[in-house]
Design a protein around this motif. Sequence first.
Motif, PDB file in Angstrom:
ATOM      1  N   UNK A  27       7.483 138.418  21.046  1.00 30.50           N
ATOM      2  CA  UNK A  27       7.464 139.785  21.570  1.00 30.50           C
ATOM      3  C   UNK A  27       8.378 139.918  22.778  1.00 30.50           C
ATOM      4  N   UNK A  28       8.391 138.894  23.638  1.00 27.54           N
ATOM      5  CA  UNK A  28       9.268 138.954  24.803  1.00 27.54           C
ATOM      6  C   UNK A  28      10.732 138.967  24.376  1.00 27.54           C
ATOM      7  N   UNK A  29      11.072 138.212  23.342  1.00 22.70           N
ATOM      8  CA  UNK A  29      12.447 138.240  22.835  1.00 22.70           C
ATOM      9  C   UNK A  29      12.801 139.623  22.290  1.00 22.70           C
ATOM     10  N   UNK A  30      11.849 140.281  21.646  1.00 20.81           N
ATOM     11  CA  UNK A  30      12.100 141.641  21.156  1.00 20.81           C
ATOM     12  C   UNK A  30      12.349 142.610  22.309  1.00 20.81           C
ATOM     13  N   UNK A  31      11.685 142.372  23.439  1.00 13.18           N
ATOM     14  CA  UNK A  31      11.786 143.273  24.587  1.00 13.18           C
ATOM     15  C   UNK A  31      13.010 142.996  25.458  1.00 13.18           C
ATOM     16  N   UNK A  32      13.567 141.796  25.368  1.00 12.71           N
ATOM     17  CA  UNK A  32      14.605 141.357  26.311  1.00 12.71           C
ATOM     18  C   UNK A  32      15.971 141.913  25.954  1.00 12.71           C
ATOM     19  N   UNK A  33      16.087 143.240  25.969  1.00 10.97           N
ATOM     20  CA  UNK A  33      17.337 143.916  25.617  1.00 10.97           C
ATOM     21  C   UNK A  33      17.208 145.373  26.039  1.00 10.97           C
ATOM     22  N   UNK A  63       7.500 135.232  34.651  1.00 10.39           N
ATOM     23  CA  UNK A  63       8.190 133.942  34.784  1.00 10.39           C
ATOM     24  C   UNK A  63       9.678 134.104  34.477  1.00 10.39           C
ATOM     25  N   UNK A  64       9.993 134.883  33.459  1.00 13.14           N
ATOM     26  CA  UNK A  64      11.383 135.017  33.033  1.00 13.14           C
ATOM     27  C   UNK A  64      12.092 136.225  33.645  1.00 13.14           C
ATOM     28  N   UNK A  65      11.461 136.853  34.644  1.00 17.27           N
ATOM     29  CA  UNK A  65      12.053 138.009  35.350  1.00 17.27           C
ATOM     30  C   UNK A  65      12.444 139.115  34.379  1.00 17.27           C
ATOM     31  N   UNK A  66      11.579 139.383  33.410  1.00 19.43           N
ATOM     32  CA  UNK A  66      11.881 140.382  32.386  1.00 19.43           C
ATOM     33  C   UNK A  66      10.853 141.507  32.322  1.00 19.43           C
ATOM     34  N   UNK A  67      10.050 141.664  33.368  1.00 18.78           N
ATOM     35  CA  UNK A  67       9.050 142.731  33.359  1.00 18.78           C
ATOM     36  C   UNK A  67       9.684 144.115  33.182  1.00 18.78           C
ATOM     37  N   UNK A 257      14.831 133.199  30.738  1.00 19.07           N
ATOM     38  CA  UNK A 257      15.382 134.005  29.655  1.00 19.07           C
ATOM     39  C   UNK A 257      16.232 135.146  30.197  1.00 19.07           C
ATOM     40  N   UNK A 258      15.943 135.621  31.410  1.00 14.21           N
ATOM     41  CA  UNK A 258      16.723 136.718  31.986  1.00 14.21           C
ATOM     42  C   UNK A 258      18.186 136.335  32.168  1.00 14.21           C
ATOM     43  N   UNK A 259      18.477 135.062  32.432  1.00 14.56           N
ATOM     44  CA  UNK A 259      19.875 134.641  32.591  1.00 14.56           C
ATOM     45  C   UNK A 259      20.611 134.724  31.256  1.00 14.56           C
ATOM     46  N   UNK A 260      19.916 134.425  30.166  1.00 17.78           N
ATOM     47  CA  UNK A 260      20.511 134.566  28.835  1.00 17.78           C
ATOM     48  C   UNK A 260      20.664 136.044  28.510  1.00 17.78           C
ATOM     49  N   UNK A 261      19.709 136.843  28.929  1.00 20.63           N
ATOM     50  CA  UNK A 261      19.782 138.287  28.729  1.00 20.63           C
ATOM     51  C   UNK A 261      20.983 138.879  29.472  1.00 20.63           C
ATOM     52  N   UNK A 262      21.278 138.372  30.671  1.00 24.46           N
ATOM     53  CA  UNK A 262      22.466 138.835  31.409  1.00 24.46           C
ATOM     54  C   UNK A 262      23.730 138.658  30.578  1.00 24.46           C
ATOM     55  N   UNK A 295      26.027 130.865  22.780  1.00 28.01           N
ATOM     56  CA  UNK A 295      25.199 130.586  21.608  1.00 28.01           C
ATOM     57  C   UNK A 295      23.742 130.983  21.837  1.00 28.01           C
ATOM     58  N   UNK A 296      23.221 130.701  23.031  1.00 27.94           N
ATOM     59  CA  UNK A 296      21.850 131.103  23.342  1.00 27.94           C
ATOM     60  C   UNK A 296      21.704 132.622  23.278  1.00 27.94           C
ATOM     61  N   UNK A 297      22.698 133.340  23.813  1.00 28.49           N
ATOM     62  CA  UNK A 297      22.653 134.802  23.801  1.00 28.49           C
ATOM     63  C   UNK A 297      22.696 135.342  22.377  1.00 28.49           C
ATOM     64  N   UNK A 298      23.489 134.707  21.518  1.00 27.98           N
ATOM     65  CA  UNK A 298      23.585 135.155  20.126  1.00 27.98           C
ATOM     66  C   UNK A 298      22.339 134.793  19.342  1.00 27.98           C
ATOM     67  N   UNK A 299      21.854 133.575  19.508  1.00 30.67           N
ATOM     68  CA  UNK A 299      20.741 133.086  18.700  1.00 30.67           C
ATOM     69  C   UNK A 299      19.416 133.734  19.072  1.00 30.67           C
ATOM     70  N   UNK A 300      19.194 133.943  20.351  1.00 26.92           N
ATOM     71  CA  UNK A 300      17.918 134.487  20.801  1.00 26.92           C
ATOM     72  C   UNK A 300      17.923 136.007  20.927  1.00 26.92           C
TER      73      UNK A 300
END
Length: 403
Positions: A27-33, A63-67, A257-262, A295-300
């Motif tokens: 769910x967090x991966x779905x939200x991280x965008x 934890x992942x600064x994605x609130x 995860x927020x760094x990958x989201x950036x 790759x992390x940004x694309x895969x996740x």
Amino acid sequence: MAMVHHFKQISAAAPVLKRLNSPEHELLLCCARTSASGPITERLRSLSRAGIDWNYFLNLARRHSLVPLAYIQLDRHASDLVPRDALRRLKRHYQENAARNILLTAELCRLIKLFAASGIEAIPYKGPLLALFAYGDLTLRRFVDLDIMVRKADVLQAREILLADGYNAAKSLSLSQQELLLRTQHNVQFTRDEGRVIVELHWEVASSLFASSVQAEELWQSLTTIPLNDIVLKSLSANDLLFSLCVHGSRHLWGRLSWICDVAELIEHQKIDWNGLLRRAAKTDSERMIFLGLYLAESLLDAALPVDVKDRCLSDERLLSLATDVCEHLFNGPEHVPATSSEIFRYNLGVRKSWRSRARYVFFMLGPTDSDLGFHSLPAGLGLAYYLMRPFRLLFKAGSDLR
């Protein structure tokens, strides 16, 4: 569904922990965008009705600064499914973050003007500028400090300006210690208001020994501008910022995860010169470090990579193994568990392809930090002693990790 496909793709090199498939993590991966496609929205709603542990989810998002993104996406697409109390808590954290970001942005603009009044050109790095550049909204990215880059020749003067303005240096260093730090590191920290405001003064994005690819003078030659509040600020170009974010994430083992989201949001919202990025990565022997972030940004998070870039990632078995390790640490629970000294060392050797770049990293590790300089104050003529003491402090830290 899309998320399951991603997890299978990453596991091409090594098994991914089963906990990656927990509904809270997915769910967090779905939200991280900032923008969710139809299939992602459907999956988000499906997960929201599937018995989510909302306390766990909130702690994981924190934890992942994605609130901020978690609140926006759930409020936008699943407000009828999320328990009222959980959505209210997310909203409160979102509003608190927005208020803090506005205050920090005002402070950033004030400091840039303060430096300019003394003839110092300063570049905001990450923080509010990245929120606008990559997310298009100051409230959607969490940041707790202000990163400002100045030329190395201006660091000591900028330091005096901050001290005169009421900031305190995190470490009390003599002039000779400050000059040594300029040679071995890339930033120094200042705080004010009992630590509520933190400024990191950079002269490089990373130490030249950590990543020879990121030289400050190169960055100053291709700046762009962005309006913020009542002034126009200079910023790193999209390519330089993407390169720098990959280096920064690697420095911290991609622990949020927020760094990958950036990285994913920057690719989504800015035009990237991919050929230029690949040439620079090859020229500076930083390919695996950069490709891992991409790759992390694309895969996740579904970042759109050119086919040749994705193929280069998939052809590097060591990169895939590193990605698996990163994911295992990302999703090992709602509380951050710091990597041990040995894990940090192994990762940093693995993320570098050549023995030359690995040797540079070892030299970087042996360079004294501000903590080393603050631990012992030596006379100006004994600066070499800090290099001799550094290995013993590293061994002591490694021993502490084993206890």
